[in-house]
Design an enzyme around this catalytic site. Sequence first.
Site, short mmCIF file in Angstrom:
data_model
loop_
_atom_site.label_atom_id
_atom_site.label_comp_id
_atom_site.label_asym_id
_atom_site.label_seq_id
_atom_site.Cartn_x
_atom_site.Cartn_y
_atom_site.Cartn_z
N LYS A 194 0.84 -1.21 0.00
CA LYS A 194 0.00 0.00 0.00
C LYS A 194 0.87 1.25 0.00
O LYS A 194 1.61 1.50 0.96
CB LYS A 194 -0.89 0.04 1.24
N GLY A 247 7.23 4.67 8.27
CA GLY A 247 6.32 5.78 8.54
C GLY A 247 6.55 6.30 9.95
O GLY A 247 7.64 6.19 10.50
N SER A 248 5.49 6.85 10.51
CA SER A 248 5.64 7.52 11.80
C SER A 248 5.73 6.52 12.95
O SER A 248 5.23 5.39 12.85
CB SER A 248 4.45 8.46 12.03
N THR A 249 6.33 6.95 14.01
CA THR A 249 6.48 6.10 15.20
C THR A 249 5.10 5.75 15.78
O THR A 249 4.86 4.62 16.20
CB THR A 249 7.37 6.82 16.23
N GLY A 252 3.65 3.11 13.75
CA GLY A 252 4.43 1.89 14.04
C GLY A 252 3.85 1.15 15.24
O GLY A 252 3.75 -0.09 15.24
N GLU A 269 10.53 0.87 10.08
CA GLU A 269 11.50 1.96 9.92
C GLU A 269 10.75 3.25 10.23
O GLU A 269 9.86 3.66 9.47
CB GLU A 269 12.06 1.95 8.49
N CYS A 303 13.37 10.76 6.78
CA CYS A 303 13.39 10.23 8.16
C CYS A 303 14.76 10.38 8.79
O CYS A 303 14.87 10.58 9.99
CB CYS A 303 12.90 8.78 8.20
N GLU A 400 10.15 14.70 16.21
CA GLU A 400 10.38 14.76 14.77
C GLU A 400 9.43 15.76 14.13
O GLU A 400 8.21 15.65 14.27
CB GLU A 400 10.17 13.38 14.15
P1 ADP Z 1 3.26 10.02 7.91
O1 ADP Z 1 3.29 10.89 9.11
O2 ADP Z 1 4.53 9.82 7.20
O3 ADP Z 1 2.06 10.24 7.02
P2 ADP Z 1 2.03 7.59 8.70
O4 ADP Z 1 2.65 6.61 9.61
O5 ADP Z 1 0.75 8.20 9.07
O6 ADP Z 1 3.16 8.62 8.51
O7 ADP Z 1 1.86 6.99 7.23
C1 ADP Z 1 2.75 6.10 6.63
C2 ADP Z 1 1.94 5.01 5.94
O8 ADP Z 1 1.22 4.30 6.94
C3 ADP Z 1 0.93 5.49 4.94
O9 ADP Z 1 0.88 4.58 3.87
C4 ADP Z 1 -0.37 5.45 5.74
O10 ADP Z 1 -1.51 5.30 4.94
C5 ADP Z 1 -0.14 4.23 6.59
N1 ADP Z 1 -0.94 4.17 7.82
C6 ADP Z 1 -1.41 5.20 8.56
N2 ADP Z 1 -2.09 4.74 9.64
C7 ADP Z 1 -2.06 3.38 9.57
C8 ADP Z 1 -2.56 2.32 10.39
N3 ADP Z 1 -3.25 2.56 11.49
N4 ADP Z 1 -2.32 1.05 10.03
C9 ADP Z 1 -1.60 0.78 8.92
N5 ADP Z 1 -1.11 1.73 8.11
C10 ADP Z 1 -1.32 3.02 8.41
#
Ligand code: ADP
Length: 499
Positions: A194, A247-249, A252, A269, A303, A400
């Site tokens: 995705k 993506g974001s912590t 994560g 990561e 990042c 961050e």
């Molecule tokens: P950013 O702050 O970089 O947008 P996110 O962690 O929100 O970071 O997003 C990174 C990815 O994780 C995107 O593809 C987003 O759609 C996906 N994402 C966001 N929330 C969830 C979740 N609860 N479960 C799985 N994937 C998610």
Amino acid sequence: MNAPYDAGLLERIRKDLSSEPKKLFIDGEWAGAKSGETFETKDPATGDVLAEVASAGAEDVDLAVRAARKAFEGVWRQTKPDERTRLLLKLADLVEQNGAELALMETLDVGRPIAFSRFADVGGAIGQARYHAGWATKLYGETTEVSAPGEWLSYTLREPVGVCGQIVPWNFPLAMAMGKIAPALAAGCTVVLKPAEQTPLTTIRLAELIAEAGIPDGVVNILTGFGRTAGAALAAHPDIDKVAFTGSTQTGRAIIDAAKVNFKRVQLELGGKSPTFVFDDANLEKAIPAAAMSIFFNAGQVCAAGSRLFVHEKVADKVLEGVAGMAKMLKVGGTLDPETQIGPLVSPEQLERVTGYIDLGKQEGASVLVGGNRIGESGNFVEPTVLLETGPEARVRQEEIFGPVLCAMRFSDDDDIDRLAQFGNETEYGLSASIFTSDISRAHKLARRLRSGSVRVNGSGGVDPALPLGGFKSSGWGRENGKAGAEAYTELKAVTVEL
Ligand code: ADP
């Protein structure tokens, strides 16, 4: 820095994007979401809608996982390692041949200046595919002697983990997608990936190239959609064996929670708040641009961005003047202008977040050396910014920001290596660090003391697929890239035979 683009190609891309909603890629077929839902993806430089895209839900995730499972148990299992290498190399060639188109698409969708998207996005993706292609024939187990009574033949097998759910962010969509798909395929896994909802376009095009390369149906499935729906369903799906996430912590943590349903292997990561150290014996001609670009490149949406600068007081004025000079000199502007060096932030939400942090920094007592403001009224542009002398507890120094905002601090001869390492390690993150000094012992001593997944000495530049990438502490779990990254798509099995 002249990177002209083909205006005719741009027109064709725009026309194709606006012609009809982009679909999901499941089992080699293109289909709308079962719910019929779509969403818009926008150009961050202008706010204009680029395309409408299918919004996958749990039902679509289920279909894609079934397809990936079928391919994993069937066609992909029968595909020999050297054939997997060939297919990945073919995919790399196709990305290269379509580089001009992919770079333009990435520029439109991410807001990356056109001068950078060719090497950062397209070059990054090609590098990932070619590097990981080689691992397909180089992953194997070992024989080992055991001490049990009797005579034994004991060995390990490295088997593919299985069906992998992969979730990527918006800052380097194409390179990150390839950085996830390529090692998984090399190891013999199949994938449901995705892209981020902000930046789905190049990944959709990549799916077309995956089909063109001859990678069998179902081996790679691409689902566009939102995190809270498609992403969450992927992380929780009981028939996914591993989830790999960048993506974001905060997200994560949600992934870990969701993954526990079937004890998925989890690779994360996450965020960073990476320090750059500049000592008084550093080559400042290198250190100054490196410190500046480490935070300003890609408007700080990296990042591993060097978002905290620790500079020795003897050279602090010169270094800060140099960094501030670059902040003022860098051309911030339209992403299709070949002279542009810094583009917009990816979304209005990010703009609000970054300007909010700058305001917070001021409230927390920081002074603004340079920048500090939004640029213009349209597009998500913000000035490259340097905040001076933030306190160790200040949120702008701890959290961050993911924007072009540098916190700069001075240190003195009273701060020994252990004290400097404490500064480096003061946040919850541990992704990356940079050191500029001509004292080789000092560099190595500090490198050892930093709780950081990577340390760069006297140099700047991007990541290399041969180097493990990942973080200590809240920066994540596991490593991507390098041997560790390839092996992370395998399970280890011990076989022992009494002879
Ligand atoms: P950013 O702050 O970089 O947008 P996110 O962690 O929100 O970071 O997003 C990174 C990815 O994780 C995107 O593809 C987003 O759609 C996906 N994402 C966001 N929330 C969830 C979740 N609860 N479960 C799985 N994937 C998610």
